[in-house]
Scaffold this active site. Structure first.
Site, PDB file in Angstrom:
ATOM      1  N   THR A  80      -3.873  -7.563   1.045  1.00 18.18           N
ATOM      2  CA  THR A  80      -3.286  -6.781   0.543  1.00 18.18           C
ATOM      3  C   THR A  80      -3.855  -5.833  -1.044  1.00 18.18           C
ATOM      4  OG1 THR A  80      -1.390  -7.990   1.320  1.00 18.18           O
ATOM      5  CG2 THR A  80      -1.026  -6.681  -0.927  1.00 18.18           C
ATOM      6  N   HIS A 135     -18.438 -26.567 -20.260  1.00 14.30           N
ATOM      7  CA  HIS A 135     -18.858 -28.737 -19.562  1.00 14.30           C
ATOM      8  C   HIS A 135     -17.767 -28.977 -20.343  1.00 14.30           C
ATOM      9  CE1 HIS A 135     -20.813 -32.244 -18.084  1.00 14.30           C
ATOM     10  NE2 HIS A 135     -20.639 -32.483 -19.328  1.00 14.30           N
ATOM     11  N   ALA A 157     -10.123 -15.249  -0.266  1.00 13.83           N
ATOM     12  CA  ALA A 157      -9.940 -16.794  -0.422  1.00 13.83           C
ATOM     13  C   ALA A 157      -8.955 -17.186   0.528  1.00 13.83           C
ATOM     14  CB  ALA A 157      -8.727 -17.276  -2.188  1.00 13.83           C
ATOM     15  N   GLY A 179       0.638  -0.968   0.264  1.00 16.49           N
ATOM     16  CA  GLY A 179       0.165  -0.023  -0.335  1.00 16.49           C
ATOM     17  C   GLY A 179       0.913   1.676   0.450  1.00 16.49           C
ATOM     18  N   ALA A 187      10.993   5.169  10.918  1.00 20.42           N
ATOM     19  CA  ALA A 187      10.945   6.775  10.864  1.00 20.42           C
ATOM     20  C   ALA A 187       9.468   7.175  12.661  1.00 20.42           C
ATOM     21  CB  ALA A 187       9.426   7.238   9.878  1.00 20.42           C
ATOM     22  N   THR A 221       4.426  -6.668   4.710  1.00 19.09           N
ATOM     23  CA  THR A 221       3.672  -8.645   5.203  1.00 19.09           C
ATOM     24  C   THR A 221       3.634  -9.135   4.082  1.00 19.09           C
ATOM     25  OG1 THR A 221       3.047  -7.667   7.134  1.00 19.09           O
ATOM     26  CG2 THR A 221       2.150  -9.773   6.043  1.00 19.09           C
TER      27      THR A 221
END
Length: 474
Positions: free
Chosen positions: A333, A457, A363, A15, A114, A41
């Site tokens: 995220t 299918h 998920a 981010g 910081a 992370t």
């Protein structure tokens, strides 16, 4: 007042990096501080290494299935040394990509911690820097339960740094991190026991979906104990008995070494005692707000320590914003990235943009996977009249191989509007499937519009457009 920067970002996760780069593209002068490794992370100690471990853990099952299809397939021993070396090389590569992207966007990188000094100033490595706007994107961290000797256990961060693969583990927790690592380690050949204090794993997910997943995990060989927690834990001796640590007896605060690697004795709430090579705590996460200077500056946090923000990610201090896990909103995220983009639109592009936290697909990368978007049956039932379309069956590929594993396809439909309110899938590659379904649910498609789509299918997912009669209504 002249500032050193237009924007100072604290935190080099997905981010923060996205916000810094996009802001710099508007012509803003931007700096970004990261105290550990660029990528945060997700890239360094979460999504990416975990997904690589998911891939690694599925191959034994694929080989077994291949034999049922006529292949003379065999698989040898798993080499943790080889895999972890490759994994760490990939993380190094990705971190390098992040740094090059920042450099290429003319974002100044400050390596170090910081801390906020005032509404427009941060301190890092002994120097002060001023900025018109400050964005906090420091993420979160795993927390251990408040029990004696908890420091003997590992967190999800530590799993990626193990020197060797254990023979046995106890995983404590029932959320998606706990369940994912239970499946991963079991697939790698580790004997896995899982304790969860609740009545069923994956609290907050659809009851029917999480029930099927729990059955599948147990059937595969994960020793799942519900309604169970740790009472005591301590180092174990050669005879698998608890031993005191330092001058302390079992059940008191430990003086164990910081990186304990020996076996651990555990007593559970059901009275049983067992010894494991490792105990892994997956019992929750907390925002990284300690020591940031928030209190001194007056930035409000909630009782969990998360930074309080408005719909535009602005704190109560007008020049300071926050995005991602540190705000405790939706800890994913892609959400942090969207929040970063909305922040730039609001502050630098003159287009006030609220972040849409509604109908986010997600998920759980267990085996099988769980994909979900929208309301659970329980939530929808409480909100108004619904029809539930649900089917559970043995998929063709696994059924041919003699597997008893079942998949679940489930749609929650509003009786009045016929809109699909939610979709829940338990199946291999459910994460891939739910991404596409999420588009339809996000755009308010009705059950009849699903039905008007021709099926592909033979596939598992064709069931999503061929279920004609409600399984039940409420």
């Amino acid at each position: 007042m002249a500032f050193d920067y237009d924007l100072y970002v604290i935190g080099g996760g997905s981010g923060g990096v996205r916000a810094a780069r996009v802001a710099a593209a508007t012509g803003a002068k931007v700096a970004l501080a990261e105290e550990y490794r660029m990528g945060g992370t997700c890239v360094i100690r979460g999504c990416v290494p975990k997904k690589l471990m998911v891939f690694a853990s599925t191959y034994p099952g694929q080989v077994e299935e291949a034999r049922a299809y006529g292949w003379d397939a065999q698989i040898g021993d798993f080499s943790w040394d080889h895999f972890s070396g490759m994994m760490n090389a990939e993380l190094d590569r990705l971190e390098g990509v992040y740094r090059r992207l920042l450099d290429g966007s003319d974002v100044e990188i400050h390596d170090g911690r910081a801390v906020l000094k005032d509404a427009h100033t941060v301190t890092i490595n002994g120097s002060d820097y001023t900025a018109k706007h400050i964005l906090v994107a420091t993420g979160g961290h795993p927390v251990s339960p408040d029990i004696a000797n908890a420091e003997l256990g590992l967190s999800s961060n530590d799993i990626f740094k193990m020197d060797k693969l254990p023979k046995s583990v106890l995983i404590v927790g029932g959320g998606f991190i706990a369940c994912e690592f239970a499946c991963i380690l079991h697939g790698l050949g580790v004997k896995v026991t899982q304790y969860y204090r609740g009545a069923q794993i994956l609290r907050g997910f659809d009851d029917e979906a999480r029930g099927l997943l729990a059955e599948s995990m147990t059937h595969r060989g994960i020793d799942l104990h519900l309604g169970t927690n740790i009472v005591q834990m301590a180092p174990a001796d050669a005879d698998h008995r608890a031993v005191p640590v330092g001058d302390d007896a079992v059940g008191k605060q430990s003086k164990a070494p910081q990186h304990y690697t020996g076996p651990i004795w555990v007593k559970s709430t059901n009275g049983s005692e067992a010894t494991f090579d490792h105990v892994i705590f997956a019992t929750g996460r907390a925002p990284n707000t300690d020591g940031l200077g928030l209190e001194a500056v007056g930035v409000k946090t909630n009782r969990r320590g998360a930074i309080e923000v408005d719909d535009y990610s602005q704190t109560n201090i007008p020049s300071i914003y926050a995005i991602g896990d540190v705000t405790g909103r939706v800890e994913l995220t892609p959400v942090a990235i969207r929040e970063g983009m909305a922040f730039v639109d609001t502050v630098f592009n003159g287009k006030p943009t609220k972040v849409d936290h509604d109908l986010i697909p997600s998920a759980v990368f267990t085996q099988p996977e769980l994909g979900t978007v929208g309301m659970t049956e329980e939530e929808a039932r409480d909100a108004g009249p619904i029809d539930v379309y649900c089917t559970s069956f043995k998929p063709m590929q696994q059924a041919f191989a003699g597997s008893s594993e079942r998949v679940l396809m489930k749609l929650i439909v509003c009786k009045d509007t016929r809109k699909v309110l939610g979709c829940h899938i338990v199946a291999d590659h459910a994460g891939e499937l739910i991404q596409m379904v999420g588009i339809a649910v996000k755009n308010g498609l009705t059950k009849e519009q699903f039905d008007a789509t021709c099926a592909v299918h033979p596939t598992m997912s064709e069931e999503l457009v061929t279920m004609k009669t409600p399984t039940r209504s409420a």
